[in-house]
Scaffold this active site. Structure first.
Site, mmCIF file in Angstrom:
data_model
loop_
_atom_site.group_PDB
_atom_site.id
_atom_site.type_symbol
_atom_site.label_atom_id
_atom_site.label_comp_id
_atom_site.label_asym_id
_atom_site.label_seq_id
_atom_site.Cartn_x
_atom_site.Cartn_y
_atom_site.Cartn_z
ATOM 1 N N ARG A 197 0.406 -1.230 -0.095
ATOM 2 C CA ARG A 197 -0.164 0.407 -0.122
ATOM 3 C C ARG A 197 0.256 1.508 -0.267
ATOM 4 O O ARG A 197 0.787 2.091 -0.326
ATOM 5 C CB ARG A 197 -0.853 0.004 0.961
ATOM 6 N N TYR A 198 2.003 0.992 1.045
ATOM 7 C CA TYR A 198 2.865 2.614 0.662
ATOM 8 C C TYR A 198 4.439 2.648 -0.255
ATOM 9 O O TYR A 198 4.161 0.840 -0.762
ATOM 10 C CB TYR A 198 3.241 1.702 2.157
ATOM 11 N N ARG A 253 7.448 0.450 1.404
ATOM 12 C CA ARG A 253 7.497 -1.042 2.622
ATOM 13 C C ARG A 253 5.799 -1.885 2.186
ATOM 14 O O ARG A 253 5.016 -1.622 1.842
ATOM 15 C CB ARG A 253 6.513 -0.898 3.814
ATOM 16 N N CYS A 313 -3.802 -17.629 14.571
ATOM 17 C CA CYS A 313 -3.077 -16.720 15.955
ATOM 18 C C CYS A 313 -3.276 -17.891 17.407
ATOM 19 O O CYS A 313 -4.235 -18.912 16.901
ATOM 20 C CB CYS A 313 -4.103 -15.652 16.724
ATOM 21 N N CYS A 324 -8.774 -11.660 19.321
ATOM 22 C CA CYS A 324 -9.341 -10.719 18.867
ATOM 23 C C CYS A 324 -11.132 -10.915 18.508
ATOM 24 O O CYS A 324 -10.609 -10.744 17.232
ATOM 25 C CB CYS A 324 -7.996 -9.765 19.048
ATOM 26 N N CYS A 348 -10.770 -8.000 15.298
ATOM 27 C CA CYS A 348 -9.403 -8.154 14.533
ATOM 28 C C CYS A 348 -10.152 -7.965 12.894
ATOM 29 O O CYS A 348 -11.422 -7.957 12.025
ATOM 30 C CB CYS A 348 -9.864 -10.406 14.268
ATOM 31 N N ARG A 399 -8.270 -8.662 10.956
ATOM 32 C CA ARG A 399 -8.514 -9.953 9.743
ATOM 33 C C ARG A 399 -9.508 -10.623 9.365
ATOM 34 O O ARG A 399 -9.322 -12.678 9.586
ATOM 35 C CB ARG A 399 -7.229 -10.666 8.869
ATOM 36 N N ASP A 455 -10.575 -0.537 13.652
ATOM 37 C CA ASP A 455 -11.269 -0.874 11.553
ATOM 38 C C ASP A 455 -13.207 -1.064 12.020
ATOM 39 O O ASP A 455 -13.009 -1.539 12.805
ATOM 40 C CB ASP A 455 -10.398 -1.639 11.230
ATOM 41 N N ASP A 496 -6.678 3.659 10.441
ATOM 42 C CA ASP A 496 -6.275 3.279 9.155
ATOM 43 C C ASP A 496 -7.953 3.949 8.131
ATOM 44 O O ASP A 496 -8.864 2.944 8.640
ATOM 45 C CB ASP A 496 -5.975 1.802 9.540
ATOM 46 N N LYS A 545 -2.890 4.482 6.891
ATOM 47 C CA LYS A 545 -2.252 5.053 8.578
ATOM 48 C C LYS A 545 -2.906 6.540 8.035
ATOM 49 O O LYS A 545 -2.037 7.147 7.831
ATOM 50 C CB LYS A 545 -1.642 4.595 9.421
#
Ligand SMILES: *Cc1c(COP(=O)(O)O)cnc(C)c1O
Length: 390
Positions: free
Chosen positions: A120-121, A124, A133, A137, A140, A142, A301, A338, A345
């Protein structure tokens, strides 16, 4: 209630698992094998509220339930509003989807050139290396691809990801995420980090992981050796509440830091978890005592079914204002949103500039006092050197 000066994080030790041999308890494989993953296992250990019970029945098609014994012990089972509980026990509100919520809230899919890479950037990339995981959470970002609950069928393609990075010399920074990269075996991680380290244009390798928090037993001397050998590896942990800053986490951070791993923390601003000035302050103070530098505080998000956990952005700004100037400068995380649809971000800050006028910046400081500073640079004046100083 949350003393900020306590150097020793607390620990509930083996808690509900006190009859288990310590050698099992301290073995991360044992912790993973003994995770709480079903409603029946959960109800054998605690009384759920009706909202949680219904949430557990709804969750399996959305995002699996999984809680490590270590993290489960941090829950106050007598408090239905326990801030640890709200992060990992599903609630029926997760089934309520609001307009604007999405299964891909930050637009990762459309900036993904090969499976597992999000570019996206300019300089990076995010590299998703697993879909698992240690615990899940409930907010999440994702949810679509971790825990295998949805029909997404995500298979991280490590070879394709490494090849993409190697073929793009503009990429100088890679962030390993997932899922949780520290769930890979030592051998697999060593190999992956070694392959990345061999790419000449890659300057920075970093890992985002909640393993030190969910599963501190995973931070073994052998793992630290792998990180040291391939270092410098930067690592961001994810804590949201001071209660997560246990002795076990502090010891894991010590092992990481002594292996040369610079540590940061990312938090998500969550309703009734950490949307409180004293709690946030206590959290960042405890992080500093564990050598962890607060990095980002995220607005939650717009993931489907997260509205009960989101906090108004104005409140987030107020909370940052309550920290800045009132505590150590480097204890204050950057509040970010984000942006949906792949905007990246965006930093959100309290406004300390009242006005810029008549050649003056009007500043309001952390105590709400007003100051002025000349806004323009003066024309440099050619100053003759006096004879006696020449
Ligand atoms: C967060 C993120 C990064 C890293 O962002 P920093 O601000 O450099 O920490 C890189 N790529 C993607 C897609 C991200 O979401």
């Amino acid at each position: 209630m949350y003393p900020t000066d306590r150097r020793e994080g607390w620990s509930s030790g083996q808690g509900l698992w006190s009859d288990v041999p310590a050698s099992d308890w301290n073995d991360w494989h044992w912790q993973l094998r003994n995770r709480i993953t079903t409603l029946a296992q959960l109800e054998a250990k605690m009384v759920l509220t009706p909202e949680e019970r219904a949430g557990c029945l709804f969750a399996p098609g959305k995002l699996a339930l999984a809680i490590t014994p270590h993290f489960f012990n941090l829950i106050d089972r007598d408090d239905p509003d326990c801030p640890v509980r709200r992060q990992v026990i599903p609630r029926i509100e997760e089934s309520h989807v609001e307009l604007g919520e999405s299964s891909d809230p930050v637009g990762e899919e459309k900036t993904s050139p090969v499976p597992g890479i999000v570019h996206r950037y300019p300089d990076r990339v995010l590299f998703l290396v697993t879909d698992r995981c240690a615990a899940y959470c409930r907010y999440c970002t994702r949810s679509r691809l971790v825990s295998n609950a949805q029909a997404y069928d995500f298979h991280p393609e490590l070879e394709a990801g490494i090849a993409y990075i190697a073929a793009h010399p503009e990429i100088r920074d890679v962030l390993l995420s997932g899922g949780d990269p520290l769930l890979l075996s030592d051998a697999k991680l060593d190999q992956l980090l070694g392959r990345l380290r061999a790419i000449p244009h890659l300057e920075v390798i970093r890992i985002g992981s909640r393993i030190p928090v969910f599963l501190p037993q995973r931070i073994t001397p052998e793992l630290c050796e792998v990180l040291k050998r391939n270092g410098p590896i930067w690592l961001n942990i994810h804590t949201n509440h001071p209660r997560e800053c246990t002795q076990e986490l502090a010891a894991a951070c010590d092992r990481l830091a002594l292996a040369g791993v610079p540590l940061g923390n990312q938090s998500v601003l969550l309703r009734d978890v950490n949307d409180d000035s004293l709690i946030l302050r206590s959290l960042v103070h405890r992080l500093l005592q564990m050598r962890v530098r607060p990095y980002y505080l995220y607005a939650c998000d717009l993931i489907e079914g997260s509205s009960h956990l989101r906090v108004p952005v104005e409140r987030g700004i107020e909370l940052i204002r309550s920290l800045r100037g009132h505590t150590t400068g480097f204890a204050v995380p950057q509040f970010v949103i984000d942006a949906p649809q792949g905007g990246g971000k965006v930093p959100i800050n309290p406004n300390y500039v009242e006005a810029i006028r008549d050649g003056q910046v009007i500043l309001r400081n952390f105590e709400d006092r007003v100051y002025q500073y000349p806004s323009g640079a003066n024309q440099p004046v050619k100053t003759p050197i006096p004879r006696n100083l020449a």
